[in-house]
Design an enzyme around this catalytic site. Sequence first.
Site, PDB file in Angstrom:
ATOM      1  N   CYS A  77       0.840  -1.258   0.062  1.00 48.98           N
ATOM      2  CA  CYS A  77      -0.076   0.060  -0.053  1.00 48.98           C
ATOM      3  C   CYS A  77       0.838   1.083   0.077  1.00 48.98           C
ATOM      4  O   CYS A  77       1.926   1.214   0.847  1.00 48.98           O
ATOM      5  CB  CYS A  77      -0.883  -0.002   1.177  1.00 48.98           C
ATOM      6  SG  CYS A  77      -2.430  -0.876   1.134  1.00 48.98           S
ATOM      7  N   HIS A  78       0.718   2.100  -0.865  1.00 50.66           N
ATOM      8  CA  HIS A  78       1.285   3.651  -0.771  1.00 50.66           C
ATOM      9  C   HIS A  78       0.786   4.511   0.469  1.00 50.66           C
ATOM     10  O   HIS A  78      -0.461   4.332   0.902  1.00 50.66           O
ATOM     11  CB  HIS A  78       0.786   4.294  -2.076  1.00 50.66           C
ATOM     12  CG  HIS A  78       1.188   3.798  -3.351  1.00 50.66           C
ATOM     13  ND1 HIS A  78       0.595   2.758  -3.719  1.00 50.66           N
ATOM     14  CD2 HIS A  78       2.316   3.784  -4.076  1.00 50.66           C
ATOM     15  CE1 HIS A  78       1.350   2.249  -4.979  1.00 50.66           C
ATOM     16  NE2 HIS A  78       2.179   3.008  -5.220  1.00 50.66           N
ATOM     17  N   MET A 114      -8.182   0.401   0.636  1.00 48.14           N
ATOM     18  CA  MET A 114      -7.878  -0.295   1.710  1.00 48.14           C
ATOM     19  C   MET A 114      -7.905   0.561   3.027  1.00 48.14           C
ATOM     20  O   MET A 114      -7.855  -0.295   4.023  1.00 48.14           O
ATOM     21  CB  MET A 114      -6.456  -0.725   1.307  1.00 48.14           C
ATOM     22  CG  MET A 114      -5.982  -1.518   0.188  1.00 48.14           C
ATOM     23  SD  MET A 114      -7.053  -3.126   0.284  1.00 48.14           S
ATOM     24  CE  MET A 114      -6.607  -3.705   1.642  1.00 48.14           C
ATOM     25  N   GLU A 115      -7.514   1.684   2.990  1.00 49.79           N
ATOM     26  CA  GLU A 115      -7.868   2.509   4.250  1.00 49.79           C
ATOM     27  C   GLU A 115      -9.088   2.306   4.918  1.00 49.79           C
ATOM     28  O   GLU A 115      -9.125   2.362   6.076  1.00 49.79           O
ATOM     29  CB  GLU A 115      -7.525   3.941   3.945  1.00 49.79           C
ATOM     30  CG  GLU A 115      -5.910   4.008   3.842  1.00 49.79           C
ATOM     31  CD  GLU A 115      -5.431   3.774   2.244  1.00 49.79           C
ATOM     32  OE1 GLU A 115      -4.030   3.834   2.085  1.00 49.79           O
ATOM     33  OE2 GLU A 115      -6.094   3.221   1.422  1.00 49.79           O
ATOM     34  N   ASP A 129     -12.771  -6.248  21.280  1.00 51.11           N
ATOM     35  CA  ASP A 129     -11.844  -6.413  22.534  1.00 51.11           C
ATOM     36  C   ASP A 129     -12.573  -5.738  23.762  1.00 51.11           C
ATOM     37  O   ASP A 129     -12.201  -6.302  24.669  1.00 51.11           O
ATOM     38  CB  ASP A 129     -10.521  -5.471  21.921  1.00 51.11           C
ATOM     39  CG  ASP A 129      -9.532  -5.505  23.007  1.00 51.11           C
ATOM     40  OD1 ASP A 129      -8.875  -6.477  23.654  1.00 51.11           O
ATOM     41  OD2 ASP A 129      -9.255  -3.985  23.662  1.00 51.11           O
TER      42      ASP A 129
END
Length: 159
Positions: A77-78, A114-115, A129
């Site tokens: 990924c950039h 992707m982000e 969590d």
Amino acid sequence: MSDRFSHMDADGNARMVDVSAKDNTKRTAIVRCRVLLNSNTFDLLVRDALPKGDVLTTAKIAGIMAAKQTHALIPMCHPLPVSYADVRFEVDEAGHAVGIEAEVRTTGKTGVEMEALVAAQIAAATIYDMCKAVQKDIEITDCRLIYKSGGKSGEFRND
């Protein structure tokens, strides 16, 4: 090996795609997923009574932080100048679920899918969590890109 795979060179070695010749465009991506809880855990979440504190605020911050760090997590990924990142929640009382929507924007040479995926999934993992002390069988489901715009491929909708 053929050079037809964007993340491999002609010899089959991994590489980052060269985007230097691409035009800067405004780009947006939106991803959704869900966290399924039992009725007891869901009730504690909406009453802000879970032992670890304010679940949704913590998950929102975690998701936004994750969007900005995606390039450090996914090898090819950039690094992107994220101009906007948000994580929104829809509390589904009937389904005892939390819907998550992550949106990321930039102006650049490559997209922010992707982000947005990482933001949604880290927000979901944070909910997991913070609830795992009272429930062990929490499910994270239905993670998918629902919208993207910008770049050569233009607009995509997956409603």
